[in-house]
Design an enzyme around this catalytic site. Structure first.
Site, short mmCIF file in Angstrom:
data_model
loop_
_atom_site.label_atom_id
_atom_site.label_comp_id
_atom_site.label_asym_id
_atom_site.label_seq_id
_atom_site.Cartn_x
_atom_site.Cartn_y
_atom_site.Cartn_z
N HIS A 115 0.81 -1.22 0.00
CA HIS A 115 0.00 0.00 0.00
C HIS A 115 0.84 1.27 0.00
O HIS A 115 0.37 2.32 -0.43
CB HIS A 115 -0.95 0.01 1.21
CG HIS A 115 -0.25 0.14 2.53
ND1 HIS A 115 0.24 -0.95 3.22
CD2 HIS A 115 0.02 1.23 3.31
CE1 HIS A 115 0.78 -0.54 4.35
NE2 HIS A 115 0.67 0.77 4.44
N HIS A 179 4.71 8.43 13.20
CA HIS A 179 3.72 7.39 13.49
C HIS A 179 4.44 6.18 14.06
O HIS A 179 5.59 5.91 13.75
CB HIS A 179 2.86 7.04 12.29
CG HIS A 179 3.57 6.47 11.10
ND1 HIS A 179 4.70 7.01 10.54
CD2 HIS A 179 3.30 5.37 10.36
CE1 HIS A 179 5.08 6.30 9.50
NE2 HIS A 179 4.26 5.27 9.37
#
Length: 312
Positions: A115, A179
């Site tokens: 992705h 993140h």
């Protein structure tokens, strides 16, 4: 040659654990702005810098970066699966140009991407087969990691090599910013997990679904305040964006591996794709960042950014 750059964060949780509608609207406006910028620039080639999440690259052989002459997307987290429209001729010419400039570049004649590559192509172009692409994997997860100066050197060499193609080239960065999602690590992993990280055994559909649900749940836990992952760091994210906007890319050489992880989380090294892309653009001369969007999005476990820049 004319060059431009776009930076776009990705997240496996997009469409699966979304934030409030007003946040989605702001993100949508930012992506629309980037799409308009790209349409106006009308690239003839896209050099896409993206990471991998143990779908294509494993510890059996883990290069710091790798350029593909062909690529196929695995289709994780609902992203597109299938053949990526790689410009094999341009990829080979750029690869040779990078090697000629003294950068030890790894080449893949059949790269598997996930992705991290598919999302930006789908979001900005409508599909993984919509535009000629040169995919460049930049490791941002698997330790040990090398100094950021080598990523700058990679981006510079690719920019110089692409400059010789006499094409309109868009450098596209996918990843980050701060993140800290639940990504497996090799050190201390149970034997079954370690073997998968080393050998790269393809998961069964059931195993993939279970792993993806674990990430979705991590996003929900983070929003609920019950997670132990490192918080999103807007201050660090904007420090990165400031340096990119100012063109002060040499300043990244002082960013150590340890400090980046402490500030931005275990997956913060995906920002290496942004540093590479802007180094490529800078190699073609001075540039101006003409658009910048940033938002901290807990539901996606991401400091989410969109930028556009073009040669002066």
């Amino acid at each position: 040659m004319t060059a431009a750059a776009v930076g776009l964060s990705h997240s496996p949780l997009i469409g699966q654990n979304d934030p409030a509608l007003d946040v989605l609207d702001r993100v949508g406006e930012a992506i629309t702005t980037a799409k308009k910028f790209i349409a106006e620039f009308d690239p003839e080639l896209v050099v896409l810098y993206a990471p991998d999440h143990y779908n294509g690259f494993f510890y059996k052989e883990m290069p710091p970066f790798c350029l593909a002459t062909e690529a196929n997307a695995v289709g994780d987290f609902g992203s597109a699966a299938g053949k990526v429209s790689v410009d094999t001729g341009a990829a080979k010419l750029i690869a040779q140009g990078v090697l000629d400039r003294g950068i030890d570049l790894t080449i893949s004649a059949r790269m598997t991407v996930d992705h991290g590559f598919a999302q930006p192509l789908e979001m900005l172009f409508g599909g993984i087969d919509a535009v000629p692409v040169v995919p460049v994997f930049v490791n941002g997860v698997a330790t040990p990691l090398g100094p950021v100066s080598r990523i700058r050197a990679l981006g510079t060499a690719i920019g110089q090599a692409a400059d010789e193609l006499d094409l309109r080239v868009l450098y596209l960065a996918s990843g980050g910013l701060s993140h800290d999602p639940p990504v497996p690590v090799l050190e201390g992993a149970p034997p079954r997990v370690a073997d998968a990280l080393i050998e790269g055994h393809p998961p069964t559909p059931e195993q993939r679904a279970k792993g993806e649900q674990r990430v979705v749940q991590a996003g929900r836990d983070y929003v609920a305040g019950t997670s132990t992952i490192l918080p999103i760091n807007p201050s660090w994210d904007n420090q990165l964006l400031d340096l990119l906007q100012d063109g002060d890319l040499a300043a990244f050489d002082d960013w150590t591996v340890e400090w980046m992880g402490q500030q931005g989380g275990g997956s913060a090294h995906e920002v290496r794709t942004w540093i590479a892309a802007y180094s490529s653009l800078q190699a073609s001369g001075g540039y101006e960042m003409n658009y910048r969007f940033y938002e901290s999005i807990p539901a996606w476990i991401a400091g989410f950014a969109v930028t556009t820049a073009r040669q002066r």
